[in-house]
Write a protein that holds these residues in place. Structure first.
Motif, PDB file in Angstrom:
ATOM      1  N   ARG A 116      -4.084  -6.662  -4.576  1.00  0.00           N
ATOM      2  CA  ARG A 116      -5.632  -6.489  -4.284  1.00  0.00           C
ATOM      3  C   ARG A 116      -5.924  -5.833  -3.467  1.00  0.00           C
ATOM      4  O   ARG A 116      -6.946  -4.720  -3.159  1.00  0.00           O
ATOM      5  CB  ARG A 116      -6.225  -8.004  -4.439  1.00  0.00           C
ATOM      6  N   GLU A 117      -5.455  -5.790  -1.948  1.00  0.00           N
ATOM      7  CA  GLU A 117      -5.632  -4.983  -1.034  1.00  0.00           C
ATOM      8  C   GLU A 117      -5.808  -4.247  -0.417  1.00  0.00           C
ATOM      9  O   GLU A 117      -6.513  -3.192  -0.630  1.00  0.00           O
ATOM     10  CB  GLU A 117      -5.887  -5.877   0.906  1.00  0.00           C
ATOM     11  N   ILE A 119     -10.473   2.162  -9.610  1.00  0.00           N
ATOM     12  CA  ILE A 119     -11.232   0.808 -10.099  1.00  0.00           C
ATOM     13  C   ILE A 119     -12.446   0.617 -10.806  1.00  0.00           C
ATOM     14  O   ILE A 119     -13.576   0.721 -10.220  1.00  0.00           O
ATOM     15  CB  ILE A 119     -11.235  -0.324  -9.066  1.00  0.00           C
ATOM     16  N   PHE A 163       0.777  -1.095  -0.053  1.00  0.00           N
ATOM     17  CA  PHE A 163      -0.052  -0.074  -0.511  1.00  0.00           C
ATOM     18  C   PHE A 163       0.517   1.281  -0.916  1.00  0.00           C
ATOM     19  O   PHE A 163       0.711   2.124  -0.828  1.00  0.00           O
ATOM     20  CB  PHE A 163      -1.052  -0.205   0.791  1.00  0.00           C
ATOM     21  N   LEU A 208      -9.381   1.927   6.114  1.00  0.00           N
ATOM     22  CA  LEU A 208      -9.032   3.554   6.190  1.00  0.00           C
ATOM     23  C   LEU A 208     -10.279   4.827   5.585  1.00  0.00           C
ATOM     24  O   LEU A 208     -10.299   5.831   6.361  1.00  0.00           O
ATOM     25  CB  LEU A 208      -8.822   3.277   4.266  1.00  0.00           C
ATOM     26  N   GLN A 249     -10.903  -1.748   3.754  1.00  0.00           N
ATOM     27  CA  GLN A 249     -11.500  -0.402   3.227  1.00  0.00           C
ATOM     28  C   GLN A 249     -12.191   0.338   4.368  1.00  0.00           C
ATOM     29  O   GLN A 249     -12.122   1.529   4.524  1.00  0.00           O
ATOM     30  CB  GLN A 249     -12.547  -0.468   2.397  1.00  0.00           C
ATOM     31  N   VAL A 261     -18.340   5.563  -3.684  1.00  0.00           N
ATOM     32  CA  VAL A 261     -16.593   5.056  -4.402  1.00  0.00           C
ATOM     33  C   VAL A 261     -16.919   3.457  -4.754  1.00  0.00           C
ATOM     34  O   VAL A 261     -16.813   2.666  -5.954  1.00  0.00           O
ATOM     35  CB  VAL A 261     -15.622   5.230  -3.655  1.00  0.00           C
ATOM     36  N   ARG A 310      -6.944  -1.804  -3.203  1.00  0.00           N
ATOM     37  CA  ARG A 310      -8.835  -1.503  -2.886  1.00  0.00           C
ATOM     38  C   ARG A 310      -8.750  -0.304  -2.272  1.00  0.00           C
ATOM     39  O   ARG A 310      -9.332   0.505  -1.864  1.00  0.00           O
ATOM     40  CB  ARG A 310      -9.216  -2.746  -2.295  1.00  0.00           C
ATOM     41  N   GLN A 311      -8.059   0.039  -0.944  1.00  0.00           N
ATOM     42  CA  GLN A 311      -7.447   0.745   0.082  1.00  0.00           C
ATOM     43  C   GLN A 311      -6.933   2.056  -0.822  1.00  0.00           C
ATOM     44  O   GLN A 311      -7.814   3.034  -0.881  1.00  0.00           O
ATOM     45  CB  GLN A 311      -6.784   1.132   1.165  1.00  0.00           C
ATOM     46  N   LEU A 312      -6.525   1.973  -1.771  1.00  0.00           N
ATOM     47  CA  LEU A 312      -5.969   3.385  -2.407  1.00  0.00           C
ATOM     48  C   LEU A 312      -7.135   3.826  -3.405  1.00  0.00           C
ATOM     49  O   LEU A 312      -7.562   4.481  -3.538  1.00  0.00           O
ATOM     50  CB  LEU A 312      -4.878   2.740  -3.422  1.00  0.00           C
ATOM     51  N   GLU A 313      -8.470   3.027  -4.069  1.00  0.00           N
ATOM     52  CA  GLU A 313      -8.942   3.535  -4.351  1.00  0.00           C
ATOM     53  C   GLU A 313     -10.197   4.647  -3.047  1.00  0.00           C
ATOM     54  O   GLU A 313     -10.635   4.994  -3.962  1.00  0.00           O
ATOM     55  CB  GLU A 313     -10.028   2.311  -4.507  1.00  0.00           C
ATOM     56  N   LEU A 314     -10.453   3.901  -2.228  1.00  0.00           N
ATOM     57  CA  LEU A 314     -10.867   3.969  -1.312  1.00  0.00           C
ATOM     58  C   LEU A 314     -10.592   5.944  -0.823  1.00  0.00           C
ATOM     59  O   LEU A 314     -10.582   6.904  -0.180  1.00  0.00           O
ATOM     60  CB  LEU A 314     -11.253   3.957  -0.327  1.00  0.00           C
ATOM     61  N   GLU A 315      -8.946   5.931  -0.990  1.00  0.00           N
ATOM     62  CA  GLU A 315      -7.696   6.981  -0.372  1.00  0.00           C
ATOM     63  C   GLU A 315      -8.700   8.396  -1.703  1.00  0.00           C
ATOM     64  O   GLU A 315      -7.683   9.286  -2.551  1.00  0.00           O
ATOM     65  CB  GLU A 315      -6.682   6.714  -0.588  1.00  0.00           C
TER      66      GLU A 315
END
Lengths: 233, 233
Positions: A67-68, A81, A32, B75, B72, B21, A71-76
């Motif tokens: 993957r995980e 995605i 991450f 985060l 997620q 998101v 997914r976290q970076l998506e939320l940031e």
DNA sequence: ATGTGCATTATTGTATACAATGATACTTGC
DNA sequence: GCAAGTATCATTGTATACAATAATGCACAT
């Protein structure tokens, strides 16, 4: 293909700053941080596709942690995605950075205001020490340390605000613009002025003057923006 | 143990609001929304441990989507993950909600200010329609619809601000306090006043008066806080 | 009775296997 | 030649298998 890989098995460069939510010692946490740094530092092109296997190979891990992390970076908001399709870099633009500074100018003001009511004696001492020591390092042009002290000053106020929500948000933004801050504080003139502003904010907080503290903290960020513009950022 | 499960195979209640998101049609997305709602609605106790297999069984999915969802949520700050140990509920407290409203009061003001400069004609029309229609439903006491229209009004301004960063942040906060908003707008008096405030904000934006728009939007949220206090929240 | 050490169990961390979906390219009919 | 259909491949989505870590409980010594 993936030959010149930098393995994440050991604990390497990702260790630096980041007082982050995500832990640093799990593969996922390190992946991450790594991808985040790479996006923030502009290593990836905008809209570049981030394929799970490629990144996995490059970092010597399987798809799962990647993957995980994605997914976290998506939320940031750093990654976009599209389901069943892929993950795409959504770096932060110049405008985003500008927006973040303006948003911060408000929230830092609020944090300073709240800090007036809830700051502890230890935190005040930490801030006093910070300003004093920073002054020394500015004279010595220890820019790495200056940036670190600047971070600490702000983070301390975030904590002193007594609001987990506000602290979390400001920390995130603070980290987003870290690259920019390094450039900004790299000029002795700005570093000096910033530290003077810190001292003023601290005095306002010590005298429990919420209105003034908010105003000064707000202006501190505005002043940073002005400086960035002057540097053509 | 897990008998009275609600399977996520179909598309069920998680579908409601959330312009989020996270996508709604992957297992992970649905698990994410589901757990989030359950935390925000207070179904889980504070600090309750969220075990991957338990939740997986309960929802009829494997650990993988659950894990991703938990990461997620970490985060987002709704879940606290201790490495190698577990995921723990970190719901939002009364104070958090109050903090969010105060933070929002600043950011909504900023959004309105920026909207003055960047709003499109279509967005203005959408807002006008929104206020007009809301007025109708307030008369009819259609509270579900009123809440939905209120969401739309604010989301439209977030978009009109032209700042992805600000929009993203405000959307998140807006969703956090959705439960509270439902209560707040459940009183006709408040719903009516809120809509009048919306109209005033809209007028300020239409006349491109940034200072006024910011002030009104700011006061709109402050006014909401006052109302919540009156309701003992 | 109590505390220490070890075995056992539960749970998370990571990797891999399989399924489903989307992209690509080739074939075939016109 | 070209379009539509189809087969193949690449990639993601989900489930499961295996590894590592932490929690639990029991035996045993004191």
């Amino acid at each position: 293909m993936s030959e010149t890989k930098n393995d994440l098995t050991g604990r390497n460069e990702a260790d630096e700053v980041s007082k982050e939510v995500t832990d640093k010692y799990s593969l996922r946490g390190r992946v991450f941080n790594r991808i985040r740094e790479d996006i923030l530092s502009g290593k990836y092109a905008e809209n570049e596709e981030l394929k799970e296997v490629s990144i996995g190979n490059e970092l010597g891990v399987s798809r799962t942690p990647v993957r995980e992390a994605l997914r976290q970076l998506e939320l940031e908001g750093l990654v976009n995605i599209i389901p069943n399709k892929g993950a795409y870099v959504h770096g932060i633009s110049q405008k985003d950075i500008h927006d973040i500074y303006v948003i911060r100018s408000y929230l830092e003001g609020l944090a300073a205001r709240w800090a007036c009511e809830r700051i502890t004696d230890e935190e005040i001492e930490a801030l006093e020490e910070n300003v004093y020591i920073a002054n020394f390092h500015i004279g010595k042009k220890h820019y790495e340390t200056i940036v670190e002290l600047d971070s600490q000053f702000h983070e301390t106020i975030y904590k002193a605000s007594g609001s987990k929500i506000l602290e979390h948000q400001l920390s995130t933004y603070h980290h987003y613009v870290e690259r920019i801050r390094k450039i900004s504080l790299g000029r002795e003139e700005r570093a000096k002025k910033a530290n003077e502003e810190h001292a003023a904010i601290l005095e306002a907080i010590k005298s429990r003057n919420g209105d003034l503290a908010e105003k000064l903290a707000h202006e501190h960020i505005i002043s940073t923006i002005a400086n960035l513009n002057k540097q053509g950022l």
